[in-house]
Design a protein around this motif. Structure first.
Motif, PDB file in Angstrom:
ATOM      1  N   ALA A 191       5.640   2.096  -1.687  1.00 36.54           N
ATOM      2  CA  ALA A 191       6.462   1.390  -0.860  1.00 36.54           C
ATOM      3  C   ALA A 191       7.437   2.380   0.044  1.00 36.54           C
ATOM      4  O   ALA A 191       7.735   2.100   1.075  1.00 36.54           O
ATOM      5  N   GLY A 192       7.899   3.591  -0.524  1.00 36.11           N
ATOM      6  CA  GLY A 192       8.686   4.399   0.001  1.00 36.11           C
ATOM      7  C   GLY A 192       8.017   5.789   0.766  1.00 36.11           C
ATOM      8  O   GLY A 192       8.648   6.354   1.358  1.00 36.11           O
ATOM      9  N   ALA A 248      -6.259   9.878  -4.695  1.00 36.99           N
ATOM     10  CA  ALA A 248      -6.429   8.362  -5.299  1.00 36.99           C
ATOM     11  C   ALA A 248      -5.356   7.421  -5.089  1.00 36.99           C
ATOM     12  O   ALA A 248      -4.174   7.837  -4.799  1.00 36.99           O
ATOM     13  N   ALA A 249      -5.750   6.141  -4.963  1.00 40.74           N
ATOM     14  CA  ALA A 249      -4.764   5.026  -4.839  1.00 40.74           C
ATOM     15  C   ALA A 249      -4.254   4.160  -5.643  1.00 40.74           C
ATOM     16  O   ALA A 249      -3.800   3.453  -5.791  1.00 40.74           O
ATOM     17  N   ASP A 250      -4.730   4.463  -7.118  1.00 37.21           N
ATOM     18  CA  ASP A 250      -4.634   3.713  -8.206  1.00 37.21           C
ATOM     19  C   ASP A 250      -4.396   4.709  -9.502  1.00 37.21           C
ATOM     20  O   ASP A 250      -4.654   5.835  -9.504  1.00 37.21           O
ATOM     21  N   ALA A 251      -3.995   4.040 -10.684  1.00 36.40           N
ATOM     22  CA  ALA A 251      -3.796   5.018 -11.770  1.00 36.40           C
ATOM     23  C   ALA A 251      -5.006   5.552 -12.314  1.00 36.40           C
ATOM     24  O   ALA A 251      -5.024   6.699 -12.773  1.00 36.40           O
ATOM     25  N   GLU A 252      -5.999   4.656 -12.675  1.00 35.74           N
ATOM     26  CA  GLU A 252      -7.484   5.037 -12.773  1.00 35.74           C
ATOM     27  C   GLU A 252      -7.843   6.468 -12.336  1.00 35.74           C
ATOM     28  O   GLU A 252      -8.315   7.212 -12.692  1.00 35.74           O
ATOM     29  N   PRO A 286       7.090  11.839  -9.971  1.00 41.43           N
ATOM     30  CA  PRO A 286       7.247  11.155  -8.838  1.00 41.43           C
ATOM     31  C   PRO A 286       7.848  12.194  -7.453  1.00 41.43           C
ATOM     32  O   PRO A 286       8.431  13.336  -8.054  1.00 41.43           O
ATOM     33  N   ARG A 287       7.607  11.732  -6.406  1.00 40.39           N
ATOM     34  CA  ARG A 287       8.064  12.471  -5.112  1.00 40.39           C
ATOM     35  C   ARG A 287       7.753  13.860  -5.396  1.00 40.39           C
ATOM     36  O   ARG A 287       8.160  14.823  -4.987  1.00 40.39           O
ATOM     37  N   SER A 288       6.222  14.351  -5.650  1.00 38.77           N
ATOM     38  CA  SER A 288       5.988  15.707  -5.521  1.00 38.77           C
ATOM     39  C   SER A 288       4.727  15.869  -4.922  1.00 38.77           C
ATOM     40  O   SER A 288       3.925  14.796  -5.179  1.00 38.77           O
ATOM     41  N   GLY A 289       4.435  16.852  -4.219  1.00 40.10           N
ATOM     42  CA  GLY A 289       3.184  17.113  -3.579  1.00 40.10           C
ATOM     43  C   GLY A 289       2.323  18.371  -4.460  1.00 40.10           C
ATOM     44  O   GLY A 289       2.750  18.680  -5.458  1.00 40.10           O
ATOM     45  N   SER A 332       3.244   1.957 -12.061  1.00 36.30           N
ATOM     46  CA  SER A 332       4.613   1.345 -11.202  1.00 36.30           C
ATOM     47  C   SER A 332       4.852   2.299 -10.179  1.00 36.30           C
ATOM     48  O   SER A 332       5.629   1.993  -9.133  1.00 36.30           O
ATOM     49  N   ALA A 333       4.790   3.679 -10.726  1.00 37.83           N
ATOM     50  CA  ALA A 333       5.077   4.871  -9.836  1.00 37.83           C
ATOM     51  C   ALA A 333       4.311   4.865  -8.624  1.00 37.83           C
ATOM     52  O   ALA A 333       4.864   5.079  -7.547  1.00 37.83           O
ATOM     53  N   ILE A 334       2.975   4.399  -8.588  1.00 32.90           N
ATOM     54  CA  ILE A 334       2.418   4.678  -7.465  1.00 32.90           C
ATOM     55  C   ILE A 334       2.808   3.342  -6.501  1.00 32.90           C
ATOM     56  O   ILE A 334       2.993   3.565  -5.362  1.00 32.90           O
ATOM     57  N   ASP A 335       3.212   2.154  -6.904  1.00 35.99           N
ATOM     58  CA  ASP A 335       3.881   1.026  -6.228  1.00 35.99           C
ATOM     59  C   ASP A 335       4.964   1.520  -5.480  1.00 35.99           C
ATOM     60  O   ASP A 335       5.268   1.152  -4.369  1.00 35.99           O
TER      61      ASP A 335
END
Length: 794
Positions: free
Chosen positions: A398-399, A503-507, A459-462, A391-394
């Motif tokens: 989006a943002g 990566a672009a997904d949770a796994e 979230p929102r962290s580099g 959910s956080a990746i989605d």
């Protein structure tokens, strides 16, 4: 004491050891075990007194006698103390107070306090020995043994009796651990049983929604639809009289219910209670004319002539009764009673189903938490964390926000679990989770991925924020965690992955953070940020791990030997067995690399067994040629926790017809210090096989002198760091010199590792070092070449 007397004393001590070990094997209950041990000491071994006392920490510092046998009157079994006064200076009191064994070989001498001399005289004691019992690292009490003769308990007899005390303490501790485990298993069985019956009771909850309404409907139907005069349901009160509390009724008024509530005090009430306990219905006919029935007038006035009382059981427990009153004086024949009994049984089943409905709702919430939350820490588990991460990746996609994942992995948790048990490790995990949660705060979501792993979603962290938080998390775990008074190491490593960079997904994020964590462990670095090359490195490590497993299974490794020399005579006295690997594609693989890989992946024990077999195989061949030198085989920390270790060693010795002096074992000091108690126990088991043991890399593991003194080892190998630094560093030379003196005072052999030149060799000779090993003697040689080198040296 003559040799014959000494032998007899030793034999009675051995009978004590044998009998106590039999008792320990059969023990199921602590008090019976202690009494059996005292009986064995007196009746089988032939001592005249045995007593096990527990130290009480009260103001009087008393000793409670838990078991005794022999010449000790029951009236005196409690008259013991361990305070620092004359009354506390008995052998038992002294052993408990000092924590060390106490021996009075002549209890009539002036050394023994007067009040205890009289005690011993009355019981015909000549010598008394008290041995402290330590359980779980704490002093529990003492085992006291009395002999009729003076000057009993010779040196060899004492050694055996000390082992008896150690076995008793170990047996008590094991018995307590087993009882705690059985309690935990029983709790799990009860939980599973409740979950299994949940499916069976759900279908019974049809129309009933409330227990009181259900009971009232039963009474109403009995009176209004079935034609009975009266009906009521009562529940048993938890008082001595077992009175009935009315729960529902039909045809009664409140005043008459109060009268019936007092029925338990009458003779007929007691008879009724007995029938209920026996799960039998009770029928009374013509109650208006029955002298034993207390409500005859009410029966005439209300027009009922027969009464049946039926036991009401819910979930197998008697909760009360159902009473039905009929107008006929000869009502409730056998068939009717059977039908009513079945009806009440259905009622009890329905009540149970109704009650379980509420429990089921609570169970559903528990199951939901079990599916998505860790049962120990209450944190989101891997499944829930993957959901949150997805959910956080989605949201981040989006943002167009970055997202970070930090994985924290603890070391040595498997060893701690094997040593302390799951209950203590769970306490450690709760404490670790609390520290991590306090550090994370509002910066992210903390979860527990596995037994020894946590993760933080940020979230929102580099990279900068993630690396900073990871370092703070590891710093929070630097300090040991106090669990039940024991300080446990919680130090960890961390790996970081980022969205969208890695990566672009949770796994994918979880996997790459895991790869970074593995790199951190392999490199000995606290925190590692994932890099694209790590995937390839991880694949190479997996391939190398598979090749190593194949090489071990197919005997494709090579045994090398590095000679050891007696410094005083310059004679070769043995060699250290080393392993080398010639890879088909990679060539000669660095031993440090593949041994470290074996440690990390659990292959080290297989590698150790290969080394053991190879060493014995070559030793057998050399002895066939009349040349015999012992080979030293290294054991790792993981080997110490292998329950099959002793069996494999015994089997290998038997296979090659080897004597214990064919091989020696070396364990690093740091491996011993990971779990000192378990290491000590394993070393003692090895020594019972008459094997020689050396501490390798001594000086790097920070072991205490008291711990070293207790270790059943034969030699110390001083770490090569100190040996190589002797020529240029006075501190290193001083450490080497003091270590040699210390080892010799403990009657240990000293071996210097890493001796590179003749000058260092000469310095070691001047310090009276026993043996040396290093390039100035010889580099490691293939096992087939070692014998030729040895013969040339000779």
């Amino acid at each position: 004491m003559s040799k014959q007397d000494e032998q007899q004393c030793l034999e009675r001590a051995l009978r004590t050891l044998s009998g106590c070990n039999r008792a320990l094997l059969r023990a199921t209950e602590e008090a019976a075990l202690l009494q059996e041990i005292c009986r064995v000491v007196v009746e089988e071994a032939g001592y005249c007194l045995a007593r096990v006392g527990r130290a009480e920490h009260d103001d009087e510092r008393t000793v409670t006698t838990l078991a005794h046998a022999g010449r000790s009157a029951a009236a005196d079994t409690g008259a013991l103390w361990w305070d620092d006064t004359e009354r506390g200076q008995s052998a038992t009191g002294t052993a408990i107070r000092t924590g060390a064994e106490c021996l009075f070989n002549d209890v009539q001498s002036q050394a023994y306090p007067p009040m205890w001399r009289e005690f011993a005289r009355r019981r015909g004691l000549g010598s008394v020995l008290a041995l402290p019992l330590h359980i779980g690292g704490e002093l529990f009490g003492a085992l006291s043994i009395g002999a009729p003769e003076a000057d009993a308990f010779g040196h060899r007899e004492l050694q055996v009796l000390r082992e008896v005390a150690d076995d008793v303490a170990f047996g008590l501790e094991f018995l307590r651990l087993r009882q705690r485990r059985e309690q935990a298993e029983a709790e799990v069985l009860r939980l599973n049983r409740a979950l299994r019956i949940r499916a069976a009771i759900n279908h019974a909850l049809t129309q009933a929604q409330d227990e009181a309404v259900l009971l009232q409907e039963v009474c109403r139907v009995a009176v209004e639809e079935c034609g009975y005069r009266l009906a009521w349901v009562g529940y048993i009160e938890p008082d001595e009289a077992r009175t009935m509390r009315p729960m529902a009724h039909a045809g009664f008024e409140e005043g008459f219910l109060k009268l019936r509530r007092s029925l338990a005090a009458s003779k007929i009430g007691r008879t009724m209670a007995a029938c209920l306990d026996a799960q039998r219905p009770m029928v009374m006919h013509d109650v208006a004319n029955n002298p034993g029935y207390p409500f005859r007038e009410e029966a005439r006035r209300r027009g009922y002539g027969s009464v049946v009382t039926l036991p009401l059981r819910v979930d197998g427990e008697l909760v009360g009764s159902v009473q039905i009153l009929a107008a006929e004086t000869d009502g409730f024949d056998e068939q009717e009673v059977q039908l009513l009994t079945a009806t009440v049984a259905d009622l009890g089943y329905g009540l149970g189903a109704l009650r379980h409905r509420l429990k089921a709702a609570a169970a559903e919430e528990t199951i939901r938490r079990m599916a998505y939350f860790d049962s120990v820490t209450g944190l989101p588990n891997r499944v829930r964390l993957c959901q949150l991460l997805g959910s956080a990746i989605d949201v981040a996609r989006a943002g167009r926000w970055p997202l970070a994942l930090v994985r924290i992995g603890m070391a040595h948790l498997q060893e701690l679990n094997a040593t302390l048990g799951s209950a203590e490790v769970d306490k450690l995990m709760v404490a670790v989770a609390d520290r991590l949660q306090q550090t994370v705060g509002h910066a992210g979501t903390l979860g527990r991925l596995a037994d020894a792993e946590f993760a933080v979603l940020m979230p929102r962290s580099g990279a900068e924020q993630a690396m900073g938080l990871a370092q703070r998390l590891l710093a929070a775990l630097d300090e040991p965690v106090d669990v039940a008074g024991v300080l446990l190491d919680a130090r960890s490593n961390a790996g970081v992955s980022l969205f969208p960079g890695h990566a672009a997904d949770a796994e994918g994020m979880l996997r790459r953070a895991g790869i970074a964590l593995a790199q951190a462990r392999a490199m000995g670095t606290p925190v590692v940020l994932f890099k694209s090359g790590f995937d390839r490195d991880c694949a190479q490590r997996l391939a190398l791990m598979g090749d190593l497993r194949k090489a071990i299974e197919h005997d494709e490794l090579m045994l090398y030997c590095q000679p050891k020399l007696k410094i005083a005579s310059a004679q070769v006295c043995g060699a250290e067995a080393l392993v080398r690997w010639q890879h088909d594609r990679l060539g000669q693989v660095n031993p440090g690399e593949f041994i470290a890989l074996a440690e990390q992946t659990g292959l080290i024990t297989r590698l150790t067994y290969w080394m053991l077999e190879a060493a014995l195989r070559h030793s057998y061949a050399w002895r066939e040629q009349g040349r015999a030198l012992p080979l030293s085989v290294n054991l790792s920390a993981r080997d110490l926790h292998d329950p099959k270790l002793l069996g494999r060693i015994e089997g290998a010795l038997a296979t090659w017809g080897a004597e214990p002096d064919w091989i020696e074992f070396e364990l690093t000091e740091s491996a011993l210090m990971l779990d000192p108690a378990a290491a000590l126990e394993k070393l003692q088991q090895l020594k019972r096989l008459d094997l020689r043991i050396a501490i390798d890399d001594y000086g790097t593991g920070y072991s205490s002198l008291s711990y070293l003194q207790r270790l059943p080892v034969d030699a110390l190998k001083i770490d090569q760091t100190f040996i190589r630094g002797m020529r240029r560093d006075a501190d290193s030379a001083a450490i080497v010199h003091s270590t040699i003196d210390l080892a010799h005072s403990l009657r240990l052999l000293v071996i210097a590792e890493g001796v590179e030149d003749d000058e260092t060799f000469s310095h070691l000779a001047a310090m009276a070092c026993d043996q040396a090993q290093g390039y100035c003697i010889s580099r490691p040689l293939p096992a087939d070449e070692f014998q030729g080198w040895y013969m040339g040296r000779a």
